[in-house]
Design an enzyme around this catalytic site. Structure first.
Site: not given
Length: 365
Positions: A74-75, A227
């Site tokens: 992520q991110h 994820d």
């Protein structure tokens, strides 16, 4: 036999599993590593993710599948120019160079942390994509001038498969500019970074859970997700269940029927991959801590486990504060680890156990 494939593009590696859609039987598996990173600067080239995918796919037997889906770390910030070329290496979720930018963004929105929690369900810290955009705007104006599209790691890999710029609500909810509460982008939050960018054309289309992202070599490509969202869906997490996941990061999360917002910033109010919501707590330091201690002791993973089990609970008073790469929860991006309680009779077993106990207690906090 109809086959489907799942792809996990994590911080450390890309993994592929191929299964029979009717029985769930494992038909093929492959993995390939990503270049290691060292926070506070944690960056990877997206091309390395694709090379890892191709290697993992080959090791899984280069199967012919009916459908494929990508879950990604992520991110992370992937910036493309107008020709969809990668502008610079992707800044990952555990890159903490944008800590000052996170603090500045809190000040720019009325209400500060509470205002952010109400707007997008989360209080941005250095992990969040919007803080990395603010860092890029501040530090690399030439790169910023080339920005045409902003993607997450799983978005970029899906684009390589389909040619379309898409994402899903789960991964989008970790950006700091897509709101699970409003079920849409918050362009007013992106305007806090730069109000001169036409953000509507820069962000990917958010697909619903059952929509197709496109096709790849005859296979349907699903929307994919972050994820943690993929993990929740994969284990069939239901409201009332709680999951604990240990990887490069440590996460604790649950499924909710309602959006959440925590002004303290401890709990991120994400969306999940199915249409519900995923309140989540994340620490930066999990298996990288135990790996570091394993390396110091000069042992393999199995031996580290045996050493830890041989020590009594409490590790003889040896305590490892596991903030080796800074920390996200609590928000201490510049923190380092601390080993306390050392005595002349310290043992390898105690150090191994202190590493595991430090990670677990960090999550329990």
């Amino acid at each position: 036999m109809t086959l489907v494939a799942g792809v996990d593009s994590s911080t450390s590696a890309t993994k592929v599993e191929v299964r029979d859609v009717d029985t769930g039987a494992l038909v093929g598996r492959g993995a390939a590593p990503h270049p290691a990173t060292r926070p506070p600067r944690s960056e990877q080239s997206p091309d390395d993710w694709w090379a890892a995918f191709e290697a993992a796919w080959s090791r899984a037997g280069t199967p012919s599948v009916a459908a494929i889906s990508v879950a990604g770390q992520q991110h992370g910030l992937v910036v493309l120019d107008g020709q969809r070329r990668v502008v610079r290496p992707a800044k990952l979720w555990n890159d903490t160079e944008s800590a000052d930018d996170a603090a500045a963004l809190l000040d720019r929105l009325p209400g500060g942390a509470a205002g952010w929690a109400a707007a997008c369900g989360s209080v941005p810290v250095a992990s969040f994509t919007i803080t990395k955009l603010a860092w890029l705007h501040r530090v690399e104006p030439e790169s910023w001038g080339r920005l045409a599209h902003v993607l997450l790691p799983h978005d970029w890999l899906t684009w390589r498969l389909t040619g379309g710029l898409t994402t899903d609500r789960g991964d989008a909810s970790g950006t700091g500019y897509w709101s699970p509460i409003d079920d849409g982008y918050r362009f007013d939050l992106l305007a806090l970074v730069d109000d001169g960018v036409l953000w509507e054309s820069a962000v990917p289309v958010v697909l619903g859970p059952l929509e197709r992202a496109g096709t790849w070599e005859g296979a349907v490509v699903a929307p994919g997700s972050g994820d943690n969202m993929a993990g929740a869906m994969g284990i069939g997490l239901r409201p009332g269940d709680v999951a604990v996941s240990l990887g490069t990061s440590g996460t604790v999360y649950a499924v909710s029927d309602r959006p959440t917002g925590d002004a303290s910033g401890a709990v991120a109010g994400f969306a999940d991959a199915t249409g519900r919501f995923l309140p989540l707590v994340c620490t930066l330091n999990a298996t990288r801590v135990t790996d570091a201690v394993r390396r110091l002791l000069g042992v393999d993973h199995g031996t580290l486990d045996e050493l830890a089990r041989a020590a009594a609970p409490g590790a003889g008073g040896l305590v490892l504060l596991p903030y080796l790469d800074g920390e996200r929860t609590p928000n201490r991006p510049e923190a380092t680890g601390v080993l306390a309680g050392l005595r002349t009779d310290v043992t390898r077993e105690q150090l191994a156990r202190a590493a595991f106990e430090g990670v677990v207690c960090g999550l329990l906090d």
